[in-house]
Scaffold this motif. Structure first.
Motif, PDB file in Angstrom:
ATOM      1  N   ILE A  91      59.304 -46.300  55.926  1.00  0.00           N
ATOM      2  CA  ILE A  91      57.988 -45.703  56.137  1.00  0.00           C
ATOM      3  C   ILE A  91      58.083 -44.184  56.175  1.00  0.00           C
ATOM      4  CG2 ILE A  91      57.928 -45.791  58.669  1.00  0.00           C
ATOM      5  CD1 ILE A  91      54.999 -46.590  56.321  1.00  0.00           C
ATOM      6  N   SER A  92      59.180 -43.635  56.685  1.00  0.00           N
ATOM      7  CA  SER A  92      59.342 -42.180  56.702  1.00  0.00           C
ATOM      8  C   SER A  92      59.441 -41.610  55.296  1.00  0.00           C
ATOM      9  CB  SER A  92      60.587 -41.780  57.500  1.00  0.00           C
ATOM     10  OG  SER A  92      60.425 -42.088  58.855  1.00  0.00           O
ATOM     11  N   ALA A 104      52.888 -49.973  55.821  1.00  0.00           N
ATOM     12  CA  ALA A 104      52.425 -49.847  57.208  1.00  0.00           C
ATOM     13  C   ALA A 104      51.664 -51.098  57.636  1.00  0.00           C
ATOM     14  CB  ALA A 104      51.551 -48.608  57.357  1.00  0.00           C
ATOM     15  N   GLY A 153      61.892 -47.821  59.809  1.00  0.00           N
ATOM     16  CA  GLY A 153      61.532 -46.425  60.039  1.00  0.00           C
ATOM     17  C   GLY A 153      61.912 -45.540  58.868  1.00  0.00           C
ATOM     18  N   ILE A 155      51.024 -45.920  63.246  1.00  0.00           N
ATOM     19  CA  ILE A 155      51.300 -45.488  61.868  1.00  0.00           C
ATOM     20  C   ILE A 155      50.226 -46.008  60.920  1.00  0.00           C
ATOM     21  CG2 ILE A 155      52.904 -45.773  59.939  1.00  0.00           C
ATOM     22  CD1 ILE A 155      55.182 -45.631  62.020  1.00  0.00           C
ATOM     23  N   SER A 179      56.227 -41.130  62.170  1.00  0.00           N
ATOM     24  CA  SER A 179      57.145 -41.958  61.376  1.00  0.00           C
ATOM     25  C   SER A 179      58.601 -41.586  61.640  1.00  0.00           C
ATOM     26  CB  SER A 179      56.816 -41.863  59.891  1.00  0.00           C
ATOM     27  OG  SER A 179      57.128 -40.583  59.392  1.00  0.00           O
ATOM     28  N   TYR A 189      59.506 -43.162  64.862  1.00  0.00           N
ATOM     29  CA  TYR A 189      59.722 -44.595  64.636  1.00  0.00           C
ATOM     30  C   TYR A 189      61.102 -44.831  64.005  1.00  0.00           C
ATOM     31  CZ  TYR A 189      58.706 -49.396  63.246  1.00  0.00           C
ATOM     32  OH  TYR A 189      58.736 -50.751  63.085  1.00  0.00           O
TER      33      TYR A 189
END
Length: 146
Positions: free
Chosen positions: A84-85, A129, A81, A24, A70, A73
Motif C-alpha cells: 500500500i505504501s 486498500a 504495508g 487508509i 501508509s 502501517y
C-alpha cells in the motif's frame, strides 16, 4: 530491542493497528474527492492564465496524510504495508507530474485534461486498500478456495 523502537512508538501503533486499513481506505476515498475538486480548481485557474495555477492545498494535505499513514502501517504490517505504501507514494508522485502537466497545458492555452495517470494509480490503491479493510467480507470464501 529494535532500532525503530525509539523513533516510532511501536506499542502505541500496535494498539490501533486494526484501524489502519480503514483509515487508509477512507483517506484513499478522500483523495479521490480532493483530486476531483483540484481538477475543477485547475480548470477555473487556467481560464485566468497560467500564472494563477497553484496546487490545491486540501489535495496536497490529504495526499501527505495518506503517505504518512501508509508508512506507519508499514511499521506494523511489513508486507501489506509495503504494497500500500508503494501504491500511495506512486499516487503522490503521479499527482506531482500531473500538476506539472496542467501547468504546461495552461501555459500553451490547451484544454486541461483529466489526471489519467494519477487516477489509474489511485484506482489500484483503492482496490488494495479495500482488500485490506474489507477482507473480512470474503474471508470464508477465500479460505475455501485457498
Amino acid at each position: 530491542m529494535t532500532p525503530l523502537q525509539f523513533a516510532v512508538p511501536i506499542g502505541a501503533l500496535e494498539s490501533v493497528a486494526g484501524a489502519f486499513p480503514y483509515v487508509i481506505l477512507a483517506l484513499v476515498l478522500a483523495n479521490f474527492v480532493t483530486r476531483h475538486r483540484a481538477f475543477s480548481h485547475y480548470k477555473r485557474a487556467a481560464q485566468n492564465g497560467a500564472d494563477t495555477l497553484d496546487r490545491h492545498v486540501p489535495h496536497v494535505a490529504v495526499s501527505a496524510t495518506l503517505v504518512l499513514v501508509s508508512l506507519l502501517y508499514l511499521v506494523i504490517e511489513p508486507h501489506s504495508g509495503m504494497v500500500i505504501s508503494v501504491l500511495v507514494i506512486g499516487t503522490a508522485i503521479a499527482d506531482m507530474f500531473e500538476f506539472e502537466a496542467r501547468n504546461v497545458e495552461a501555459r500553451n492555452n490547451l484544454d486541461i485534461e483529466k489526471p489519467k495517470g494519477a487516477i489509474t494509480v489511485s484506482v489500484l490503491a483503492l482496490l488494495y486498500a479495500a482488500f485490506l479493510a474489507l477482507f473480512w467480507v470474503i474471508e470464508e470464501q477465500w479460505a475455501a478456495i485457498i
